[in-house]
Scaffold this motif. Structure first.
Motif, PDB file in Angstrom:
ATOM      1  N   ALA A 208      37.736  28.928  51.846  1.00 16.58           N
ATOM      2  CA  ALA A 208      36.564  30.209  51.680  1.00 16.58           C
ATOM      3  C   ALA A 208      37.026  30.809  50.482  1.00 16.58           C
ATOM      4  CB  ALA A 208      37.512  31.296  52.898  1.00 16.58           C
ATOM      5  N   TYR A 209      37.992  30.767  49.766  1.00 20.79           N
ATOM      6  CA  TYR A 209      38.201  31.207  48.367  1.00 20.79           C
ATOM      7  C   TYR A 209      38.108  30.134  47.168  1.00 20.79           C
ATOM      8  CZ  TYR A 209      38.973  35.399  51.060  1.00 20.79           C
ATOM      9  OH  TYR A 209      38.853  36.262  51.795  1.00 20.79           O
ATOM     10  N   ASN A 210      37.876  28.909  47.847  1.00 26.93           N
ATOM     11  CA  ASN A 210      37.732  27.867  46.641  1.00 26.93           C
ATOM     12  C   ASN A 210      36.526  26.978  47.134  1.00 26.93           C
ATOM     13  OD1 ASN A 210      40.170  27.997  44.951  1.00 26.93           O
ATOM     14  ND2 ASN A 210      41.095  28.158  46.955  1.00 26.93           N
ATOM     15  N   ASP A 211      35.479  27.499  47.006  1.00 26.04           N
ATOM     16  CA  ASP A 211      34.138  26.820  47.727  1.00 26.04           C
ATOM     17  C   ASP A 211      33.833  25.665  46.848  1.00 26.04           C
ATOM     18  OD1 ASP A 211      31.566  27.793  46.086  1.00 26.04           O
ATOM     19  OD2 ASP A 211      32.858  29.364  46.069  1.00 26.04           O
ATOM     20  N   ALA A 212      33.116  24.614  47.316  1.00 31.47           N
ATOM     21  CA  ALA A 212      32.969  23.179  46.579  1.00 31.47           C
ATOM     22  C   ALA A 212      31.788  23.667  45.592  1.00 31.47           C
ATOM     23  CB  ALA A 212      32.394  22.538  47.610  1.00 31.47           C
ATOM     24  N   GLU A 213      31.029  24.548  45.855  1.00 30.19           N
ATOM     25  CA  GLU A 213      30.062  24.961  44.773  1.00 30.19           C
ATOM     26  C   GLU A 213      30.414  25.392  43.584  1.00 30.19           C
ATOM     27  OE1 GLU A 213      26.694  26.565  47.037  1.00 30.19           O
ATOM     28  OE2 GLU A 213      25.566  27.111  44.992  1.00 30.19           O
ATOM     29  N   GLY A 214      31.626  26.156  43.775  1.00 32.39           N
ATOM     30  CA  GLY A 214      32.381  27.015  42.727  1.00 32.39           C
ATOM     31  C   GLY A 214      31.628  28.302  42.390  1.00 32.39           C
ATOM     32  N   VAL A 215      31.141  29.070  43.401  1.00 36.47           N
ATOM     33  CA  VAL A 215      30.403  30.288  43.360  1.00 36.47           C
ATOM     34  C   VAL A 215      31.850  31.318  43.196  1.00 36.47           C
ATOM     35  CG1 VAL A 215      28.887  31.913  44.232  1.00 36.47           C
ATOM     36  CG2 VAL A 215      28.406  29.440  44.561  1.00 36.47           C
ATOM     37  N   THR A 216      32.616  31.170  43.903  1.00 36.58           N
ATOM     38  CA  THR A 216      33.761  31.943  43.670  1.00 36.58           C
ATOM     39  C   THR A 216      34.532  32.086  42.395  1.00 36.58           C
ATOM     40  OG1 THR A 216      34.306  31.724  46.285  1.00 36.58           O
ATOM     41  CG2 THR A 216      35.966  32.858  45.227  1.00 36.58           C
ATOM     42  N   ALA A 217      34.456  30.710  41.933  1.00 40.01           N
ATOM     43  CA  ALA A 217      35.204  30.775  40.511  1.00 40.01           C
ATOM     44  C   ALA A 217      34.382  31.497  39.566  1.00 40.01           C
ATOM     45  CB  ALA A 217      35.194  29.182  40.031  1.00 40.01           C
ATOM     46  N   GLN A 218      32.951  31.447  39.658  1.00 39.84           N
ATOM     47  CA  GLN A 218      31.968  32.133  38.695  1.00 39.84           C
ATOM     48  C   GLN A 218      32.342  33.594  38.807  1.00 39.84           C
ATOM     49  OE1 GLN A 218      27.961  31.201  38.545  1.00 39.84           O
ATOM     50  NE2 GLN A 218      28.305  29.360  39.946  1.00 39.84           N
ATOM     51  N   PHE A 219      32.470  34.097  40.417  1.00 42.00           N
ATOM     52  CA  PHE A 219      32.652  35.287  40.680  1.00 42.00           C
ATOM     53  C   PHE A 219      33.709  35.978  39.974  1.00 42.00           C
ATOM     54  CE2 PHE A 219      32.224  39.083  43.499  1.00 42.00           C
ATOM     55  CZ  PHE A 219      33.321  39.286  44.063  1.00 42.00           C
ATOM     56  N   ASN A 220      34.929  35.073  40.092  1.00 39.72           N
ATOM     57  CA  ASN A 220      35.965  35.724  39.704  1.00 39.72           C
ATOM     58  C   ASN A 220      36.020  35.620  38.005  1.00 39.72           C
ATOM     59  OD1 ASN A 220      38.926  36.020  39.535  1.00 39.72           O
ATOM     60  ND2 ASN A 220      39.555  34.104  40.070  1.00 39.72           N
ATOM     61  N   LEU A 221      35.407  34.775  37.416  1.00 39.81           N
ATOM     62  CA  LEU A 221      35.411  34.652  35.770  1.00 39.81           C
ATOM     63  C   LEU A 221      34.554  35.805  35.233  1.00 39.81           C
ATOM     64  CD1 LEU A 221      35.350  30.715  35.080  1.00 39.81           C
ATOM     65  CD2 LEU A 221      36.862  32.415  34.224  1.00 39.81           C
ATOM     66  N   ASN A 222      33.534  36.098  36.159  1.00 39.47           N
ATOM     67  CA  ASN A 222      32.274  37.202  35.921  1.00 39.47           C
ATOM     68  C   ASN A 222      33.063  38.619  35.524  1.00 39.47           C
ATOM     69  OD1 ASN A 222      29.719  38.425  35.386  1.00 39.47           O
ATOM     70  ND2 ASN A 222      30.472  39.622  37.298  1.00 39.47           N
ATOM     71  N   ALA A 223      34.243  38.776  36.002  1.00 37.56           N
ATOM     72  CA  ALA A 223      35.239  40.071  35.882  1.00 37.56           C
ATOM     73  C   ALA A 223      35.345  40.186  34.369  1.00 37.56           C
ATOM     74  CB  ALA A 223      36.567  40.093  36.603  1.00 37.56           C
ATOM     75  N   LEU A 224      35.626  39.096  33.772  1.00 32.06           N
ATOM     76  CA  LEU A 224      35.812  39.166  32.281  1.00 32.06           C
ATOM     77  C   LEU A 224      34.621  39.406  31.448  1.00 32.06           C
ATOM     78  CD1 LEU A 224      38.219  36.099  31.898  1.00 32.06           C
ATOM     79  CD2 LEU A 224      38.802  38.210  32.369  1.00 32.06           C
ATOM     80  N   ARG A 225      33.676  38.850  31.885  1.00 30.49           N
ATOM     81  CA  ARG A 225      32.245  39.137  31.056  1.00 30.49           C
ATOM     82  C   ARG A 225      31.872  40.489  31.392  1.00 30.49           C
ATOM     83  NH1 ARG A 225      29.363  35.691  34.249  1.00 30.49           N
ATOM     84  NH2 ARG A 225      29.272  33.903  32.764  1.00 30.49           N
ATOM     85  N   HIS A 226      32.204  40.981  32.621  1.00 29.17           N
ATOM     86  CA  HIS A 226      31.697  42.401  32.741  1.00 29.17           C
ATOM     87  C   HIS A 226      32.631  43.421  31.977  1.00 29.17           C
ATOM     88  CE1 HIS A 226      31.961  45.965  36.199  1.00 29.17           C
ATOM     89  NE2 HIS A 226      31.288  46.411  35.201  1.00 29.17           N
ATOM     90  N   ILE A 227      33.779  43.108  31.705  1.00 30.93           N
ATOM     91  CA  ILE A 227      34.688  43.973  31.055  1.00 30.93           C
ATOM     92  C   ILE A 227      34.344  43.841  29.447  1.00 30.93           C
ATOM     93  CG2 ILE A 227      37.183  44.041  29.876  1.00 30.93           C
ATOM     94  CD1 ILE A 227      38.191  43.027  32.623  1.00 30.93           C
ATOM     95  N   ASN A 228      33.936  42.564  29.063  1.00 28.67           N
ATOM     96  CA  ASN A 228      33.415  42.413  27.547  1.00 28.67           C
ATOM     97  C   ASN A 228      32.348  43.356  27.331  1.00 28.67           C
ATOM     98  OD1 ASN A 228      35.318  40.459  27.191  1.00 28.67           O
ATOM     99  ND2 ASN A 228      33.865  38.818  27.117  1.00 28.67           N
ATOM    100  N   ARG A 229      31.236  43.545  28.458  1.00 26.40           N
ATOM    101  CA  ARG A 229      30.077  44.350  28.206  1.00 26.40           C
ATOM    102  C   ARG A 229      30.335  45.664  28.301  1.00 26.40           C
ATOM    103  NH1 ARG A 229      27.792  42.507  32.109  1.00 26.40           N
ATOM    104  NH2 ARG A 229      27.857  44.499  33.378  1.00 26.40           N
ATOM    105  N   LYS A 230      31.058  46.119  29.268  1.00 30.25           N
ATOM    106  CA  LYS A 230      31.472  47.810  29.650  1.00 30.25           C
ATOM    107  C   LYS A 230      32.449  48.123  28.376  1.00 30.25           C
ATOM    108  CE  LYS A 230      31.046  50.890  32.984  1.00 30.25           C
ATOM    109  NZ  LYS A 230      30.114  50.999  34.110  1.00 30.25           N
ATOM    110  N   LEU A 231      33.265  47.295  27.964  1.00 30.23           N
ATOM    111  CA  LEU A 231      34.376  47.925  27.239  1.00 30.23           C
ATOM    112  C   LEU A 231      34.598  47.253  25.671  1.00 30.23           C
ATOM    113  CD1 LEU A 231      37.211  48.353  29.901  1.00 30.23           C
ATOM    114  CD2 LEU A 231      35.469  50.040  29.200  1.00 30.23           C
TER     115      LEU A 231
END
Ligand code: AVJ
Length: 325
Positions: A208-231
């Motif tokens: 459920a947290y390691n889906d084959a399509e890798g969407v959860t992985a993108q969701f997890n990594l996107n936290a870093l993109r959000h921090i880069n943009r916001k801060l």
């Protein structure tokens, strides 16, 4: 034209940014390093989460929706007429509408969210669909003390609605504090309707947290993109990889970002060092047993009044009420 809901309590944007940066640096200075899951939920992150909810492996959302479709009438009966429905971390979710459609003359709906724009957007959308419902959005961090709008005191009953097993994000003490806060909000006559994911085969949880399509992985990594943009930080997303594992001893899924190499990240005037192989914890997702939930409820002077589950008993929606005496 439905009356436009106005937002209560909005800290200044500058103050919010300073607080976010201080909190972020605080987490990154801890050992092991940690991030707040709130960094998942920028516009793109919320879209990724919508995709996660439709993944075959991520059973939580469809299972809870199934329970709501089958039992929302019964839930509305237990809640009764004239309720104020208070929803921390409100999404414009289908689940809320399923409940609002069945509640008997609800007194008001109070969505609470820290992201002001998202809050206003979903409140406006609801106001269009429920023109006679009093909607009072509150811009606040529901894990911190906040003031309830006066309209809530006009209700026959205060009901906190907390779906989606978001309670799972909190470590046990914080989850307990969250229930205590909810208990103080609902008063003696009120109730809490809460969605809680239950313990099950670790293999099901792992996928459920390691889906084959890798969407959860993108969701997890996107936290870093959000921090880069916001801060204005300079996280290199290619320098990190997703890892989610089941920690049996803690009864939780632990999501991490692993540093692929020794690297430095600049945040404001600060630099944070990451060693190769170092874990950065981004989220816990605790899974509960019915006994565990009943014990947490008791500790918050709450009683489990009713439990609705799916046939596989994978997920539960529970009605908690103030304990007598
Ligand atoms: C929204 C917090 C309930 O923990 O299952 C989904 C978020 N994280 N996939 C969860 C999430 C990874 C989700 N909650």
């Amino acid at each position: 034209m439905a009356k436009q809901p106005n937002v209560v309590h909005a800290p200044s944007p500058a103050a919010q940014l300073d607080r976010l940066q201080a909190e972020l640096l605080g987490g990154l200075r801890k050992s092991p390093k940690q991030l707040s899951p709130m960094w998942f939920y920028d516009e793109f992150g919320s879209q990724l989460f919508e995709r996660i909810c439709r993944l075959p492996e991520y059973y939580l959302t469809r299972t809870e929706l199934g329970i709501m479709h089958r039992h929302a009438d019964d839930m509305a009966r237990h809640i009764g007429p004239g309720a104020a429905l208070i929803e921390p971390g409100a999404g414009s979710s289908e689940k809320t509408r399923l409940l609002l459609d069945r509640l008997q003359s609800p007194s008001s709906y109070v969505p609470i969210d820290i992201s002001r724009d998202f809050l206003l957007q979903s409140a406006k959308a609801l106001a269009r669909d429920y023109p006679s419902l009093r909607i009072v959005p509150v811009c606040a961090d529901f894990t911190e003390p906040f003031e309830l709008p006066v309209q809530v005191s006009w209700a026959q009953r205060r009901v906190v609605y907390f779906p989606g097993s978001t309670i799972g994000n909190f470590e046990p003490e914080a989850a307990q504090r969250m229930l205590d806060t909810m208990r103080s909000i609902i008063g003696r006559q009120g109730a809490i309707l809460i969605g809680i994911d239950l313990k099950k085969d670790p293999d099901v949880l792992f996928h459920a947290y390691n889906d084959a399509e890798g969407v959860t992985a993108q969701f997890n990594l996107n936290a870093l993109r959000h921090i880069n943009r916001k801060l204005g930080a300079d996280f290199d997303l290619t320098g990190f990889e997703h890892r989610a594992l089941w920690a049996e001893e803690h009864g939780r899924i632990e999501m991490h970002l692993i540093s692929r190499r020794d690297q430095r990240v600049r945040i404001g005037t600060q630099e944070i060092e990451f060693r190769r192989g170092e874990y950065l914890r981004t989220e816990y997702s605790h899974k509960y047993t019915r006994e565990g939930i009943a014990a947490m409820a008791r500790a918050a002077e709450l009683t489990v009044a009713h439990v609705w589950m799916d046939e596989k008993q994978w997920f539960s929606v529970q009605l908690l009420q103030a304990s007598a005496g």
